[in-house]
Design a protein around this motif. Sequence first.
Motif, short mmCIF file in Angstrom:
data_model
loop_
_atom_site.label_atom_id
_atom_site.label_comp_id
_atom_site.label_asym_id
_atom_site.label_seq_id
_atom_site.Cartn_x
_atom_site.Cartn_y
_atom_site.Cartn_z
N ILE A 227 -13.23 -1.38 -39.69
CA ILE A 227 -12.77 -1.37 -38.29
C ILE A 227 -11.34 -1.89 -38.20
O ILE A 227 -10.51 -1.34 -37.48
N GLU A 228 -11.04 -2.95 -38.94
CA GLU A 228 -9.67 -3.50 -38.93
C GLU A 228 -8.68 -2.45 -39.41
O GLU A 228 -7.62 -2.27 -38.83
N THR A 229 -9.03 -1.72 -40.46
CA THR A 229 -8.15 -0.67 -40.97
C THR A 229 -8.01 0.45 -39.94
O THR A 229 -6.91 0.92 -39.67
N ALA A 230 -9.12 0.88 -39.37
CA ALA A 230 -9.10 1.96 -38.37
C ALA A 230 -8.27 1.59 -37.15
O ALA A 230 -7.60 2.45 -36.57
N SER A 231 -8.25 0.32 -36.79
CA SER A 231 -7.49 -0.11 -35.61
C SER A 231 -5.99 0.00 -35.84
O SER A 231 -5.21 -0.01 -34.89
N ARG A 232 -5.57 0.15 -37.10
CA ARG A 232 -4.14 0.29 -37.42
C ARG A 232 -3.69 1.75 -37.41
O ARG A 232 -2.51 2.04 -37.58
N VAL A 233 -4.61 2.69 -37.20
CA VAL A 233 -4.27 4.11 -37.16
C VAL A 233 -3.60 4.42 -35.81
O VAL A 233 -4.19 4.16 -34.75
N PRO A 234 -2.38 4.92 -35.83
CA PRO A 234 -1.66 5.17 -34.57
C PRO A 234 -2.42 6.03 -33.57
O PRO A 234 -2.36 5.77 -32.37
N ALA A 235 -3.15 7.02 -34.01
CA ALA A 235 -3.88 7.90 -33.08
C ALA A 235 -4.81 7.10 -32.18
O ALA A 235 -5.02 7.46 -31.01
N ALA A 236 -5.37 6.02 -32.69
CA ALA A 236 -6.29 5.20 -31.90
C ALA A 236 -5.59 4.55 -30.71
O ALA A 236 -6.22 4.27 -29.69
N ARG A 237 -4.30 4.32 -30.83
CA ARG A 237 -3.52 3.70 -29.74
C ARG A 237 -2.94 4.73 -28.78
O ARG A 237 -2.56 4.39 -27.67
N TYR A 238 -2.81 5.97 -29.23
CA TYR A 238 -2.13 6.98 -28.43
C TYR A 238 -3.07 8.02 -27.83
O TYR A 238 -2.75 9.19 -27.72
N GLY A 239 -4.26 7.59 -27.43
CA GLY A 239 -5.18 8.48 -26.72
C GLY A 239 -6.20 9.17 -27.59
O GLY A 239 -7.06 9.88 -27.08
N GLY A 240 -6.15 8.98 -28.89
CA GLY A 240 -7.14 9.58 -29.77
C GLY A 240 -8.20 8.56 -30.13
O GLY A 240 -8.40 7.57 -29.42
N MET A 241 -8.87 8.79 -31.25
CA MET A 241 -9.87 7.83 -31.71
C MET A 241 -10.10 8.02 -33.19
O MET A 241 -9.77 9.06 -33.75
N VAL A 242 -10.63 6.99 -33.82
CA VAL A 242 -10.95 7.05 -35.25
C VAL A 242 -12.45 6.82 -35.39
O VAL A 242 -12.97 5.81 -34.92
N GLU A 243 -13.11 7.78 -36.00
CA GLU A 243 -14.55 7.67 -36.27
C GLU A 243 -14.71 7.13 -37.67
O GLU A 243 -14.08 7.63 -38.62
N ILE A 244 -15.53 6.11 -37.83
CA ILE A 244 -15.78 5.49 -39.14
C ILE A 244 -17.17 5.90 -39.59
O ILE A 244 -18.14 5.71 -38.86
N ARG A 245 -17.23 6.46 -40.80
CA ARG A 245 -18.54 6.86 -41.34
C ARG A 245 -18.67 6.38 -42.77
O ARG A 245 -17.82 6.65 -43.60
#
Length: 112
Positions: A89-107
Amino acid sequence: MQYALLIYAAPDQEDALSDAEREAAYAEYLTLAEDPRSVAAAQLQPVEMTTGVRVAGGRTLITDGPFADTKEALGGICLIEAADLDEAIETASRVPAARYGGMVEIRPVVRR
């Protein structure tokens, strides 16, 4: 444990950024890809380049476009090594898309 980060972005997400914001986001993606926990990372071609394949009744059916018709499109993937879900989750929160209206799915990845 390995986790796949599936990076979804809004179709116009990049267009809404200034040149400086776009360059900063690309730099962040490169930093994530170079992180020692990153096993593999790839940006995908635009959703318009998608080809779907299904086999039904012994026939191969081919369609243009993504499998699901959603607001966000799968734009990239990153395979990481993480100690646990919290680290993923910490790594995914650093993905720019998550801040700019997108999302990161972790599986979690199934080990064979």
